[in-house]
Design a protein around this motif. Structure first.
Motif, PDB file in Angstrom:
ATOM      1  N   ASP A  94      91.684  26.054  71.062  1.00  0.00           N
ATOM      2  CA  ASP A  94      92.602  24.955  71.341  1.00  0.00           C
ATOM      3  C   ASP A  94      92.698  24.060  70.110  1.00  0.00           C
ATOM      4  OD1 ASP A  94      93.989  22.739  72.226  1.00  0.00           O
ATOM      5  OD2 ASP A  94      92.794  22.461  74.040  1.00  0.00           O
ATOM      6  N   PRO A  95      93.901  23.855  69.549  1.00  0.00           N
ATOM      7  CA  PRO A  95      94.022  22.966  68.381  1.00  0.00           C
ATOM      8  C   PRO A  95      93.499  21.563  68.646  1.00  0.00           C
ATOM      9  CG  PRO A  95      96.038  24.215  68.705  1.00  0.00           C
ATOM     10  CD  PRO A  95      95.192  24.456  69.911  1.00  0.00           C
ATOM     11  N   GLY A  96      93.543  21.132  69.897  1.00  0.00           N
ATOM     12  CA  GLY A  96      93.030  19.810  70.241  1.00  0.00           C
ATOM     13  C   GLY A  96      91.535  19.667  70.068  1.00  0.00           C
ATOM     14  N   ASP A  97      90.826  20.805  69.923  1.00  0.00           N
ATOM     15  CA  ASP A  97      89.380  20.780  69.687  1.00  0.00           C
ATOM     16  C   ASP A  97      89.033  20.667  68.204  1.00  0.00           C
ATOM     17  OD1 ASP A  97      88.747  20.977  72.362  1.00  0.00           O
ATOM     18  OD2 ASP A  97      88.648  23.163  72.349  1.00  0.00           O
ATOM     19  N   ASP A  98      90.045  20.554  67.339  1.00  0.00           N
ATOM     20  CA  ASP A  98      89.826  20.427  65.890  1.00  0.00           C
ATOM     21  C   ASP A  98      88.931  21.532  65.336  1.00  0.00           C
ATOM     22  OD1 ASP A  98      91.330  18.148  66.009  1.00  0.00           O
ATOM     23  OD2 ASP A  98      89.641  16.763  65.851  1.00  0.00           O
ATOM     24  N   PRO A  99      89.240  22.799  65.609  1.00  0.00           N
ATOM     25  CA  PRO A  99      88.379  23.857  65.065  1.00  0.00           C
ATOM     26  C   PRO A  99      88.513  23.973  63.552  1.00  0.00           C
ATOM     27  CG  PRO A  99      90.353  24.814  66.038  1.00  0.00           C
ATOM     28  CD  PRO A  99      90.394  23.337  66.359  1.00  0.00           C
ATOM     29  N   SER A 100      87.491  24.559  62.939  1.00  0.00           N
ATOM     30  CA  SER A 100      87.561  24.898  61.519  1.00  0.00           C
ATOM     31  C   SER A 100      87.117  26.345  61.354  1.00  0.00           C
ATOM     32  CB  SER A 100      86.685  23.976  60.675  1.00  0.00           C
ATOM     33  OG  SER A 100      85.310  24.225  60.914  1.00  0.00           O
ATOM     34  N   TYR A 101      87.609  26.972  60.273  1.00  0.00           N
ATOM     35  CA  TYR A 101      87.347  28.383  60.016  1.00  0.00           C
ATOM     36  C   TYR A 101      86.872  28.512  58.575  1.00  0.00           C
ATOM     37  CZ  TYR A 101      90.077  28.837  64.259  1.00  0.00           C
ATOM     38  OH  TYR A 101      90.533  28.701  65.551  1.00  0.00           O
ATOM     39  N   THR A 102      85.718  29.156  58.388  1.00  0.00           N
ATOM     40  CA  THR A 102      85.079  29.213  57.070  1.00  0.00           C
ATOM     41  C   THR A 102      84.816  30.644  56.642  1.00  0.00           C
ATOM     42  OG1 THR A 102      83.979  27.087  57.466  1.00  0.00           O
ATOM     43  CG2 THR A 102      83.085  28.473  55.713  1.00  0.00           C
ATOM     44  N   TRP A 103      85.218  30.955  55.419  1.00  0.00           N
ATOM     45  CA  TRP A 103      84.832  32.192  54.743  1.00  0.00           C
ATOM     46  C   TRP A 103      83.953  31.799  53.558  1.00  0.00           C
ATOM     47  CZ3 TRP A 103      85.420  33.355  49.631  1.00  0.00           C
ATOM     48  CH2 TRP A 103      85.104  34.660  49.250  1.00  0.00           C
TER      49      TRP A 103
END
Length: 277
Positions: A29-38
């Motif tokens: 959910d974009p409202g959860d402010d996710p982040s994605y890391t490589w």
């Protein structure tokens, strides 16, 4: 591999073919402010995508020990946004449509690789104080200093006075961090029981430095309610301490060892739907 974080929760996700990155970005959910890391830990490089809303992301790249922001213009305006549930300041030019995030993660996972991404996209150095704190890219300078002060306090507690060095503002903040942490854990009674008088005097001087007048009387009376009103008005944990640090940064940032402090002219915090552009 990509790590997805949502408020400290981490999941490892496999990217194998084109289309996987877009699916992964849509999996939370974009409202959860996710982040994605490589990351490539051997090279010390990384790419972090932070979701701002359903349509916009922010892409940061770590190279040579310094973070850089992916931008699409020379616009110098700064903006407050929420990144992984934490407020932070970013260039307005780095708030981009999510296709930029898909492109960046596809390039480093199944495309031409990190070096190609670094060389062929437009990057701007992030402020030197931006801190990768346990996988969360902190961009709120006050919060970065608060955590740094906590680290200093722990070193001093373990190693003794020899570890107590650094900018004067940070050293005062470390004492306030130690006092506040102990007060929150066990009340002011535990502060007076566990710390010697000279340490309490140092904490009071730290309060005076930050403009938190009345701390000595509050500690003398072990008045927990009064301490809460002084340090955490309106229930905001340590809010008055953080506000005091911000005031100091506005006038004497060098006392905290920083020079590239975000100016007052940043845009208002972007909090609601449709909050960018």
């Amino acid at each position: 591999m990509i790590e997805r974080r949502i408020f400290g929760l981490t999941r490892t996700l496999q990217v194998a073919v084109a289309g996987d990155v877009q699916r992964i970005l849509m999996s939370a959910d974009p409202g959860d402010d996710p982040s994605y890391t490589w990351r490539d830990d051997e090279r010390g490089v990384a790419v972090v995508v932070s979701v701002i809303d359903a349509d916009h992301c922010q892409v940061a790249l770590l190279d040579g020990g310094r973070w850089h922001d992916l931008v699409d213009s020379d616009d110098p305006t700064l903006a407050w946004v929420s990144l992984t549930g934490t407020p932070g300041v970013v260039p307005l030019a780095s708030i981009l449509p999510c296709r930029f995030a898909v492109d960046a993660l596809e390039t480093v996972t199944i495309g031409a690789g990190f070096d190609h991404l670094r060389a062929t996209r437009r990057w701007r150095p992030a402020p030197a104080w931006v801190d990768d704190r346990d996988g969360v890219l902190l961009r709120d300078l006050v919060e970065v200093l608060w955590n740094t002060a906590g680290d200093l306090w722990l070193r001093v507690a373990v190693e003794g006075p020899a570890a107590d060095h650094g900018p004067i503002g940070l050293r005062h903040l470390a004492r306030m961090h130690g006092l506040h942490s102990r007060a929150m854990a066990g009340g002011l009674g535990s502060v007076s029981a566990d710390f010697p008088p000279d340490w309490i005097d140092a904490a009071v001087r730290a309060g005076d430095y930050l403009g938190l007048t009345g701390l000595r009387a509050v500690l003398r009376d072990a008045d927990d309610a009064a301490y809460d009103r002084l340090a955490s008005p309106a229930g905001d944990d340590g809010g008055a301490i953080r506000a005091a640090v911000q005031r100091k940064l506005d006038t004497v940032p060098e006392e905290f060892g920083v020079t590239d402090v975000p100016g007052r002219a940043i845009t208002e915090f972007l909090a609601g739907p449709g909050r960018v552009r």
